[in-house]
Motif scaffolding. Sequence first.
Motif, mmCIF file in Angstrom:
data_model
loop_
_atom_site.group_PDB
_atom_site.id
_atom_site.type_symbol
_atom_site.label_atom_id
_atom_site.label_comp_id
_atom_site.label_asym_id
_atom_site.label_seq_id
_atom_site.Cartn_x
_atom_site.Cartn_y
_atom_site.Cartn_z
ATOM 1 N N ASP A 227 5.941 7.443 3.716
ATOM 2 C CA ASP A 227 6.722 7.997 4.827
ATOM 3 C C ASP A 227 8.021 8.622 4.329
ATOM 4 O OD1 ASP A 227 4.809 7.405 6.677
ATOM 5 O OD2 ASP A 227 5.832 5.656 7.502
ATOM 6 N N LEU A 228 8.657 8.000 3.343
ATOM 7 C CA LEU A 228 9.873 8.569 2.773
ATOM 8 C C LEU A 228 9.567 9.906 2.087
ATOM 9 C CD1 LEU A 228 11.501 5.340 1.320
ATOM 10 C CD2 LEU A 228 12.456 6.780 3.136
ATOM 11 N N SER A 229 8.462 9.971 1.380
ATOM 12 C CA SER A 229 8.072 11.227 0.717
ATOM 13 C C SER A 229 7.776 12.319 1.725
ATOM 14 C CB SER A 229 6.843 11.003 -0.164
ATOM 15 O OG SER A 229 7.167 10.188 -1.255
ATOM 16 N N LYS A 230 7.099 11.945 2.799
ATOM 17 C CA LYS A 230 6.772 12.924 3.839
ATOM 18 C C LYS A 230 8.049 13.513 4.446
ATOM 19 C CE LYS A 230 3.560 11.650 6.668
ATOM 20 N NZ LYS A 230 2.806 11.088 7.821
ATOM 21 N N ASN B 93 0.812 -1.225 0.000
ATOM 22 C CA ASN B 93 0.000 0.000 0.000
ATOM 23 C C ASN B 93 0.846 1.276 0.000
ATOM 24 O OD1 ASN B 93 -2.407 -1.524 0.085
ATOM 25 N ND2 ASN B 93 -2.205 -1.714 2.310
ATOM 26 N N GLY B 94 2.093 1.174 -0.385
ATOM 27 C CA GLY B 94 2.934 2.361 -0.475
ATOM 28 C C GLY B 94 3.242 3.024 0.851
ATOM 29 N N LYS B 95 3.113 2.278 1.954
ATOM 30 C CA LYS B 95 3.337 2.875 3.283
ATOM 31 C C LYS B 95 4.760 3.406 3.438
ATOM 32 C CE LYS B 95 -0.121 0.221 5.757
ATOM 33 N NZ LYS B 95 -0.377 -0.660 6.884
ATOM 34 N N LEU B 96 5.731 2.618 3.076
ATOM 35 C CA LEU B 96 7.126 3.048 3.207
ATOM 36 C C LEU B 96 7.396 4.229 2.277
ATOM 37 C CD1 LEU B 96 9.958 2.706 4.348
ATOM 38 C CD2 LEU B 96 10.363 0.939 2.628
ATOM 39 N N ALA B 97 6.934 4.138 1.033
ATOM 40 C CA ALA B 97 7.136 5.230 0.071
ATOM 41 C C ALA B 97 6.489 6.521 0.560
ATOM 42 C CB ALA B 97 6.571 4.838 -1.291
#
Length: 69
Positions: free
Chosen positions: A27-30, A21-25
């Motif tokens: 958080d990295l974007s944030k 679900n893109g959770k890591l991506a």
Amino acid sequence: MSHEAGYVGAETLAAVNPRNNGKLAADLSKLAGRMERHRYVFFMSPLFPGNERWPQFERHGIEVWSVDF
């Protein structure tokens, strides 16, 4: 984020797989848009046991670590 402004920023997540679900991506974007000197994403996942750094997941100078109990 940190007690001393601009020093430490972090996000945390727990998932079966941190890439789901893109959770890591997300958080990295944030964190990529933040200016803290030290930035981290910590995650807990049964697929990544132990306390270990995962450089292959890192982007924008943000360290990614798995955590375990």
